[in-house]
Design a protein around this motif. Structure first.
Motif, mmCIF file in Angstrom:
data_model
loop_
_atom_site.group_PDB
_atom_site.id
_atom_site.type_symbol
_atom_site.label_atom_id
_atom_site.label_comp_id
_atom_site.label_asym_id
_atom_site.label_seq_id
_atom_site.Cartn_x
_atom_site.Cartn_y
_atom_site.Cartn_z
ATOM 1 N N SER B 117 0.848 -1.192 0.000
ATOM 2 C CA SER B 117 0.000 0.000 0.000
ATOM 3 C C SER B 117 0.883 1.241 0.000
ATOM 4 O O SER B 117 2.112 1.144 0.018
ATOM 5 C CB SER B 117 -0.913 -0.017 1.234
ATOM 6 O OG SER B 117 -1.926 0.964 1.114
ATOM 7 N N ARG B 139 7.425 -1.856 -4.804
ATOM 8 C CA ARG B 139 6.709 -0.928 -5.681
ATOM 9 C C ARG B 139 5.295 -1.466 -5.909
ATOM 10 O O ARG B 139 4.342 -0.709 -5.912
ATOM 11 C CB ARG B 139 7.463 -0.785 -7.005
ATOM 12 C CG ARG B 139 6.939 0.278 -7.949
ATOM 13 C CD ARG B 139 7.127 1.665 -7.405
ATOM 14 N NE ARG B 139 6.860 2.686 -8.420
ATOM 15 C CZ ARG B 139 6.658 3.965 -8.158
ATOM 16 N NH1 ARG B 139 6.678 4.403 -6.902
ATOM 17 N NH2 ARG B 139 6.448 4.840 -9.121
ATOM 18 N N SER B 150 1.987 0.304 -4.427
ATOM 19 C CA SER B 150 2.344 1.342 -3.483
ATOM 20 C C SER B 150 1.593 2.628 -3.887
ATOM 21 O O SER B 150 0.613 2.562 -4.636
ATOM 22 C CB SER B 150 3.863 1.469 -3.522
ATOM 23 O OG SER B 150 4.329 2.232 -2.450
ATOM 24 N N GLY B 151 2.059 3.796 -3.412
ATOM 25 C CA GLY B 151 1.274 5.018 -3.585
ATOM 26 C C GLY B 151 1.225 5.589 -4.994
ATOM 27 O O GLY B 151 2.203 5.550 -5.736
ATOM 28 N N HIS B 184 9.393 1.515 -14.144
ATOM 29 C CA HIS B 184 10.195 0.872 -13.103
ATOM 30 C C HIS B 184 9.764 -0.583 -13.083
ATOM 31 O O HIS B 184 8.772 -0.938 -12.464
ATOM 32 C CB HIS B 184 9.957 1.540 -11.744
ATOM 33 C CG HIS B 184 10.256 3.002 -11.763
ATOM 34 N ND1 HIS B 184 9.264 3.950 -11.813
ATOM 35 C CD2 HIS B 184 11.421 3.677 -11.795
ATOM 36 C CE1 HIS B 184 9.824 5.156 -11.856
ATOM 37 N NE2 HIS B 184 11.120 5.019 -11.852
ATOM 38 N N TRP B 189 11.816 -2.277 -6.387
ATOM 39 C CA TRP B 189 12.326 -0.891 -6.345
ATOM 40 C C TRP B 189 11.362 -0.027 -5.544
ATOM 41 O O TRP B 189 10.220 0.163 -5.956
ATOM 42 C CB TRP B 189 12.458 -0.363 -7.781
ATOM 43 C CG TRP B 189 12.894 1.086 -7.870
ATOM 44 C CD1 TRP B 189 14.172 1.551 -7.836
ATOM 45 C CD2 TRP B 189 12.058 2.237 -8.026
ATOM 46 N NE1 TRP B 189 14.179 2.919 -7.951
ATOM 47 C CE2 TRP B 189 12.893 3.369 -8.068
ATOM 48 C CE3 TRP B 189 10.671 2.424 -8.126
ATOM 49 C CZ2 TRP B 189 12.399 4.668 -8.211
ATOM 50 C CZ3 TRP B 189 10.178 3.714 -8.258
ATOM 51 C CH2 TRP B 189 11.038 4.820 -8.302
ATOM 52 N N PHE B 192 10.676 4.888 -1.578
ATOM 53 C CA PHE B 192 9.772 5.650 -0.709
ATOM 54 C C PHE B 192 9.463 4.934 0.609
ATOM 55 O O PHE B 192 8.967 5.541 1.539
ATOM 56 C CB PHE B 192 8.480 5.972 -1.453
ATOM 57 C CG PHE B 192 8.737 6.734 -2.736
ATOM 58 C CD1 PHE B 192 9.015 8.081 -2.698
ATOM 59 C CD2 PHE B 192 8.772 6.076 -3.958
ATOM 60 C CE1 PHE B 192 9.295 8.779 -3.866
ATOM 61 C CE2 PHE B 192 9.050 6.768 -5.137
ATOM 62 C CZ PHE B 192 9.317 8.128 -5.092
#
Lengths: 199, 199
Positions: B117, B139, B150-151, B184, B189, B192
């Motif tokens: 998440s 990621r 993720s974000g 990506h 990767w 963050f």
């Protein structure tokens, strides 16, 4: 800021930059503009809502003109081009993503300026503005109050540069981090130019 | 594919992945779903149009659930969660961006699965699904037919991975090039994670 919608606009050309400006919170408010208010269908299918008519829009701090397959029709639409010319004249910064620079060029607002565009449709953009100095290799180009980006996802990098111009680089870095976005901060970074521009 | 909208959805969570799927041309068609059809306002302000009610949606090849501040309300909305649970059960791939995985977790569809998440709201997502194996650094995470990213901008990388799973990697590379997007491609990767996950 005001984003200009038309039938067949490219989704990410609009919503990549608007995400970045949206993350400014109360420092930015976004208005969606079109020739007529109401639902406007994108090139990809989903429709978005134009809040206000393009012709009535007052002076705006940042204007955003996207690309997309619909640009080919709007480039022949004097009513649309007149509204874009008027809005560009009365506003602060004028920005475009992808073939949106072809529309700005066709409206005459880029004459004498340096600009770039999508690399897969570069010839079309160039044909819309013989008075523009077209830059073949650039993620985005800044010339005074005009910011034009390369194709689709390049709009996000340009938006962060424009946010940096207005609010300072630290704000751009914070916004990119909140979006978990790896900002390509170098306007000269353009691996797509050589690959995609037709000879 | 079907994208799930709700008041306060995050713009790029939806339109990043839809741009990538949209570039598949005739190989993909996109339906916008919400509890009620009509305009649905994003967290950033612009509204988009839901074409069909969530509860009536048939089986869909790919479901996309975005994040955004509106997730906090929908996590307490049994009608929304029931519809998401039913749609997830009847569909092919189930994907989420950002805190959308919190909604999937709350609906129970990620129990026993690995998922990730947004890293700025990771604790909230975790609190929605004690039966989920949450991956702090990624990621995106693939677990069978579930893809959680993720974000915000991570949704584009995940979408290209999902396109690769369905159509092959060459198609993903072509789509990324058309979007002038630097994919990506490594799911591990995640610069963050360390920066943003609250201790």
């Amino acid at each position: 800021m005001g984003a200009v919608l038309f039938e067949g606009f490219e989704l990410l050309d609009v919503f990549g930059p608007l995400e970045m400006f949206g993350l400014l919170g109360e420092r930015a408010s976004i208005t969606m503009l079109a020739v007529a208010p109401g639902g406007v269908r994108s090139a990809q299918g989903p429709a978005c809502v134009a809040d206000a008519p393009l012709a009535d829009a007052g002076a705006i701090d940042v204007v955003l003109v996207p690309g997309g397959i619909g640009t080919r029709r709007e480039a022949e639409n004097p009513r649309f081009l007149d509204a874009v010319r008027r809005l560009s004249g009365s506003s602060g910064y004028v920005s475009s993503v992808c073939t949106g620079s072809g529309l700005l060029a066709r409206a005459g607002v880029l004459d004498g300026r340096r600009a770039t565009s999508n690399k897969l449709a570069f010839g079309w953009a160039v044909s819309q503005g013989p008075g523009v100095t077209w830059v073949r290799e650039a993620r985005w180009v800044e010339d005074g109050r005009f910011f034009t980006s390369s194709g689709v996802s390049a709009g996000m990098d340009m938006a962060l540069a424009l946010i940096g111009r207005i609010f300072g680089r630290e704000t751009s870095v914070t916004v990119a981090n909140r979006a978990e976005y790896a900002w390509h901060e170098d306007a000269g970074w353009d691996p797509f130019a050589k690959r995609n521009i037709a000879r």
